[in-house]
Write an enzyme that holds these catalytic residues in place. Structure first.
Site, PDB file in Angstrom:
ATOM      1  N   GLU A  47     -60.671   0.578 -99.719  1.00 35.48           N
ATOM      2  CA  GLU A  47     -59.232   0.266 -99.797  1.00 35.48           C
ATOM      3  C   GLU A  47     -59.007  -1.238 -99.968  1.00 35.48           C
ATOM      4  O   GLU A  47     -58.159  -1.668-100.741  1.00 35.48           O
ATOM      5  CB  GLU A  47     -58.498   0.754 -98.537  1.00 35.48           C
ATOM      6  CG  GLU A  47     -58.297   2.255 -98.483  1.00 35.48           C
ATOM      7  CD  GLU A  47     -57.374   2.762 -99.586  1.00 35.48           C
ATOM      8  OE1 GLU A  47     -56.406   2.084 -99.909  1.00 35.48           O
ATOM      9  OE2 GLU A  47     -57.668   3.837-100.134  1.00 35.48           O
ATOM     10  N   CYS A 213     -47.266  14.798-116.886  1.00 35.75           N
ATOM     11  CA  CYS A 213     -47.080  14.595-115.448  1.00 35.75           C
ATOM     12  C   CYS A 213     -46.804  15.913-114.710  1.00 35.75           C
ATOM     13  O   CYS A 213     -45.940  16.684-115.110  1.00 35.75           O
ATOM     14  CB  CYS A 213     -45.924  13.627-115.229  1.00 35.75           C
ATOM     15  SG  CYS A 213     -45.604  13.350-113.489  1.00 35.75           S
ATOM     16  N   CYS A 219     -38.621  14.830-111.687  1.00 35.87           N
ATOM     17  CA  CYS A 219     -38.487  13.370-111.735  1.00 35.87           C
ATOM     18  C   CYS A 219     -37.120  12.927-112.280  1.00 35.87           C
ATOM     19  O   CYS A 219     -36.782  13.171-113.441  1.00 35.87           O
ATOM     20  CB  CYS A 219     -39.608  12.798-112.596  1.00 35.87           C
ATOM     21  SG  CYS A 219     -39.534  11.022-112.731  1.00 35.87           S
TER      22      CYS A 219
HETATM   23  S1  SF4 Z   1     -41.851   8.651-114.609  1.00 35.44           S
HETATM   24 FE1  SF4 Z   1     -41.701  10.541-113.476  1.00 35.44          FE
HETATM   25  S2  SF4 Z   1     -42.272  12.127-114.943  1.00 35.44           S
HETATM   26 FE2  SF4 Z   1     -42.898  10.207-115.810  1.00 35.44          FE
HETATM   27  S3  SF4 Z   1     -45.044   9.995-115.189  1.00 35.44           S
HETATM   28 FE3  SF4 Z   1     -43.820   8.927-113.614  1.00 35.44          FE
HETATM   29  S4  SF4 Z   1     -43.412  10.459-112.037  1.00 35.44           S
HETATM   30 FE4  SF4 Z   1     -44.114  11.533-113.855  1.00 35.44          FE
END
Ligand code: SF4
Length: 350
Positions: A47, A213, A219
């Site tokens: 870390e 993602c 998101c």
């Molecule tokens: S912005 Fe949101 S959707 Fe895009 S990679 Fe990052 S967490 Fe995932």
């Protein structure tokens, strides 16, 4: 410009943790040398080394440290000079000094065993809140949130959290939200690692790959169409310029090194005599009776400033009196044993 959203404290995406955990187990990093261990010494060492440093750079250093210091008590018993020499090239040397101080504290005040809670770990030198939480989550399964740079980016985007990260009140708010998002204790390792992996790979600072993602459907920053707007941070680091001159003196295969003061840039490392300007170097070099050769200029970037380093080199027939420069004359073949700043090491260690 999209309208700024207030953090969604009442409707947190509770599916975030299960999705991230499932993704980490199938797509995350699971075979790094400091994973699959619950040894706090190994986790702590990795870390600290990984702060501001890429995984590929850390791998070799991590291995060498463990070979030389198999336990935290071995590290605590070593001299600071030896630790700095092994650290040389990793940069951010205050980490190495804290690493040594922390190992000493664990050895002397905790009988060679790391404390087992994030709260107690935070009392040790160089262990901040997020590092303490990572060690406690990975080694002892504690339900406690991490919030390093990568995780701040992931969470502020996930929640479209537009509080200014330069403000400690806003950062505190994000800590609370991070804590509310935590999964059950049994998933803490995959969850903690998952946040780090997502931030280091898919949710990158400038070009997040939202299509790949695992939490894209949750998101809010992606939904708003401008993920790179997060995290919001108003205070910009002002970079300054600095210029210094090195005097590289050699006599019969030995190089003159001076140890840097305990505070400031490159504290405690070994360096060639360093001067504020060329005139000061010329004054110091008077009476050496040797021509000065100009070496290629070095540009070195540190966190707060860009550094231009000039070097003048001289091969001496006679060694100057010790009182003139102080320091140590070191045989060329022994230079690698000294903790040298990275650009100097590159120039003088062949
Ligand atoms: S912005 Fe949101 S959707 Fe895009 S990679 Fe990052 S967490 Fe995932």
């Amino acid at each position: 410009m999209p309208t700024a959203l207030k953090p969604q404290t009442t409707s947190l995406p509770l599916d975030f943790a299960p999705r991230l955990v499932a993704w980490q187990r199938s797509h995350g990093r699971n075979s790094l040398p400091w994973q699959n261990t619950r040894d706090p010494y190994r986790v702590w060492l990795s870390e600290i080394m990984l702060q501001q440093t890429q995984v590929t750079t850390v791998l070799g250093y991590y291995q060498r440290f463990l070979e030389r210091f198999p336990t935290v008590s071995d590290l605590g018993a070593a001299s600071l000079d030896e630790v700095l020499a092994l650290w040389a090239g990793l940069g951010y040397y205050s980490r190495a000094r804290n690493l040594h101080a922390c190992a000493q504290a664990v050895r002397e005040q905790h009988g060679g065993e790391f404390p087992r809670t994030a709260e107690a770990l935070q009392t040790l030198p160089g262990i901040g809140r997020s590092t303490a939480a990572a060690i406690a989550a990975f080694c002892f399964g504690e339900r406690v949130a991490i919030l390093d740079g990568n995780v701040k980016r992931v969470l502020t985007r996930l929640l479209a959290f537009d509080g200014d990260m330069a403000s400690s009140a806003q950062e505190k708010k994000l800590w609370l939200l991070a804590t509310e998002l935590l999964p059950q204790a049994k998933d803490m390792i995959a969850y903690t690692q998952g946040q780090m992996d997502l931030g280091a790979s898919i949710c990158s600072p400038r070009a997040p790959q939202c299509l790949l993602c695992p939490v894209s459907e949750l998101c809010l920053a992606r939904e708003q169409g401008e993920p790179t707007r997060f995290p919001v941070k108003t205070k910009k680091l002002k970079r300054s310029q600095r210029e210094n001159w090195w005097l590289w003196l050699e006599h019969e295969g030995q190089v003159l090194l001076q140890q840097r003061p305990a505070k400031g840039v490159w504290a405690g490392l070994w360096s060639l005599p360093l001067f504020d300007d060329e005139a000061a170097l010329q004054t110091a070099a008077q009476g050496l009776h040797a021509p000065l050769e100009t070496m290629p200029r070095i540009q070195h970037a540190l966190t707060h400033f860009d550094w231009t380093l000039h070097t003048q080199r001289a091969e001496l027939k006679q060694r100057p009196a010790d009182a003139q420069f102080g320091g140590e004359w070191v045989a060329r073949e022994r230079l690698a044993e000294y903790a040298l700043p990275a650009p100097l090491k590159k120039m003088i260690v062949s």
